[in-house]
Every structure is written in C-alpha cells, then in structure tokens.
Scaffold this active site. Structure first.
Site, mmCIF file in Angstrom:
data_model
loop_
_atom_site.group_PDB
_atom_site.id
_atom_site.type_symbol
_atom_site.label_atom_id
_atom_site.label_comp_id
_atom_site.label_asym_id
_atom_site.label_seq_id
_atom_site.Cartn_x
_atom_site.Cartn_y
_atom_site.Cartn_z
ATOM 1 C CB SER A 223 -1.280 -0.263 1.091
ATOM 2 O OG SER A 223 -1.697 0.929 1.259
ATOM 3 C CG HIS A 336 -5.900 -2.307 0.332
ATOM 4 N ND1 HIS A 336 -5.187 -2.074 -0.652
ATOM 5 C CD2 HIS A 336 -5.379 -1.604 1.320
ATOM 6 C CE1 HIS A 336 -4.058 -1.276 -0.294
ATOM 7 N NE2 HIS A 336 -4.110 -0.938 0.866
#
Length: 363
Positions: A223, A336
C-alpha cells in the site's frame, strides 16, 4: 489520537487507548482532565505486519482487561485495576507453539535522517542464531498508510523473513502516527518525499553496525509501503530486488479509480488532477520508471478497491517496456487485505522470499 473511549461503571473515568512512539498505551482520565497511563504494550491482534492492533474492556470497580503483545508473542489477555499492582498477564495462549522455537530478536533504533536531522524510530529483527561477526542480507520492510505506525509488536511476516536468514529493518518515517501532529504533517502534500531519506538513512545506520552484506539489500512494502518501494527503486539502484505490493503508481489515475476519491483529492493534494497534472505526476512513482534497473515484482489482489490492480498493471507494463526483470502476482478474489487468510499470508511471504532468492548474490 484517542481510540475506543469507554466510560467506567459510574461514569467517573473515561478509558481510551492511544499510540505513543510505536507503542499502544491504555490510559484513563477523570472529569477534571487528569490523565493516568494504565498499561503499555497493547497489541497482538494484527498478526501479519507490526501494526497497532489491540482491544480493551472495562468492568465494575474500574477493572480493565486488554490484549497484551510484544515482538515475541501475539495477543494474550492482561488485566489490572487503577491504583493497584501492575497489570498481570492472565493467559499464555501461544506457549505450546512458540516456547520451543527460537524467534528473531527485535531491537529498537533511533536514526537521524539525512534530509534535515529529523529523529526517526526504527526496529531491527535479527535472525535466530544471530552472529554479529557474519554478514547477512537485509530486507527493508515499509509500512502502509502512510498515516499509521509500526512498533515493537509481533509480526508473522517479519519473523518469517528473519527465519529465512535476513536481517529485517522496519521504520516509522515522517508521516507515521504516534509522534504528534507536526511529525505526521511533515508529508502533507509532500508524499513521497523526504520519507525516502528517512528510510535510506535507517538502512545506512544499520549497515554501519557491521553485520549487513551491502551487496544483498532488498526492499518491500505494501500500500503506502508499495508507493515508497516503487519510489525507492526509481531513485537508487542499491537494492538487488524489490517487491511492490498493492501500490499507487500514478496518482492521477489512482484518485479517479480508488474507493475514496473525494477524500484523497481533498486531503492529499492541493488541487484536482486536471488542475495540477504536473503536481500529481511529480509525486507518482511512474514518473521515475525510466530510472529503474532493480528487478521488481508486483503483488496485488484482483478485487482491491483501495489501490486498484490497474495501478499494478501500469507499472508492470512500464517495466516490461523498459526490459526490466519483473513479475506480477495477481491474487484472485483478494481485496486490499491480501493476507486476510493464513494461506494468503504464507503465499505472500513465499513469493517475496522466492523473488529475493532468485536475485540474491549467489544466484
């Protein structure tokens, strides 16, 4: 930032947790605003990487219980009462699994950034059986966010990398939480930026300790850590290989495809992408892809809504067009949180270690 505030039974005290220099603290305040720190070392519920993750509860008589963890163990339950003895740990849930294993020893470091002298907190995980007279490969593992923090907490991934023989360095560069508003805002409209210098300064400081093989440096992050990993390989060729997980590569395309576009455009940039295309491009790792020579693998969930896989695909295609050794790992059905299941975490670590081994000095 206070989290999860709970009133005591008689509403005379407010209990809450907060992060302070990579540690999660349980505290309470009375109606006059007097603050008492009750316990440190909350954690243990974020098993993959050493993020803050904890829970607590308050019962009658202001008795409190919380998840207590450290770098050698995930969460156990501890309990205490204000004004009495120190909190006591009540469980030892992982002893039958971990007590007979030698784990990485994790040590704290404070680093001075080459950018401007900012003091940066970091941790070094030393492999089991560590011998300071030997030279070890090093993995720089970078946290996401960017507004979050690592700390002296248990991490399955860090332990697995160390068990494979790597020194593992993880850092809270500028922008990380738990150091106050000023430190967090050092990256406001300036990310990536001097956080790169913080990370490289930490690598140099650990190298200076004498046990790192400078020809065997590796870097990975997910990320926001994926952003910085891609930024790093666009700025330096010091690392033998990199793994960029669920990154942002092109800020303009990201803010127009991610799941929270109004937030990102309002708080992370001073203007919309068509109003300041140069500003968006200047902070995009894709702008540096022409400099990359480091073998770079990408790893992202196909259902990721936060950092869509189209970001990964852009970087992969750019690296292929440049003839850079690259690979793209697509995780079917994963959002995610690409390590939500234990099998996914194992697969992620195995893929990263395989890529680093493939590009090691002894290949």
């Amino acid at each position: 930032m206070w989290r999860h505030p709970l009133w005591s039974e008689g509403s005379e005290h407010l209990f809450f947790s907060f992060d302070d220099k990579g540690d999660t603290v349980l505290a309470m305040t009375d109606l006059e605003g007097r603050l008492v720190r009750l316990a440190e070392g909350l954690g243990g519920t974020s098993l993959g990487r050493p993020y803050a993750g904890s829970a607590f509860a308050v019962g009658g008589g202001d008795v409190f219980a919380y998840t207590a963890g450290d770098t050698s163990r995930p969460a156990d339950i501890a309990a205490g009462r204000p004004g009495h003895d120190a909190p006591a740990r009540l469980t030892a849930l992982n002893e039958n699994f971990l007590a007979h294993r030698e784990l990485a020893r994790v040590e704290e470091r404070w680093i001075t950034s080459s950018a401007d002298g900012e003091e940066i907190q970091a941790w070094v995980a030393l492999p089991p059986g560590f011998d300071p007279g030997r030279k070890y490969p090093l993995i720089l593992e970078i946290h996401g966010g960017p507004f979050t923090n690592y700390g002296d907490r248990f991490s399955t991934e860090i332990q697995l990398y160390a068990a494979a023989g790597y020194v593992v360095l993880y850092v809270n560069p500028r922008g990380s939480t738990s150091y106050g508003e000023r430190f967090g805002n050092l990256i406001h409209h300036a990310y990536p930026g001097k956080d790169y210098d913080d990370l490289i300064s930490a690598v140099d400081a650990v190298i200076d300790e004498g046990y790192v093989d400078t020809d065997a440096l590796f870097v990975t992050g997910g990320s926001g850590g994926g952003v910085l990993t891609a930024w790093i390989v666009g700025k330096t060729d010091r690392f033998r290989a990199a793994v960029v997980a669920k990154p942002v590569i092109n800020w303009a395309s990201f803010v127009l495809t991610a799941d929270n576009s109004p937030y990102f455009t309002r708080y992370w940039f001073p203007a919309l992408p068509w109003e300041d295309p140069e500003g968006y491009w200047a902070r995009s790792p894709l702008s540096l892809v022409g400099n990359v020579s480091t073998p770079t693998m990408l790893l992202t969930g196909e259902a990721d809504l936060r950092t869509p896989i189209s970001e990964t695909e852009q970087y992969y295609q750019a690296l292929k067009l440049r003839g850079i050794d690259t690979a793209m790992v697509r995780i079917p059905g994963a959002y995610h949180s690409i390590t939500k299941r234990p099998s996914q975490m194992a697969a992620k670590v195995a893929a990263i270690l395989a890529w680093f081994e493939q590009h090691s000095a002894t290949e």
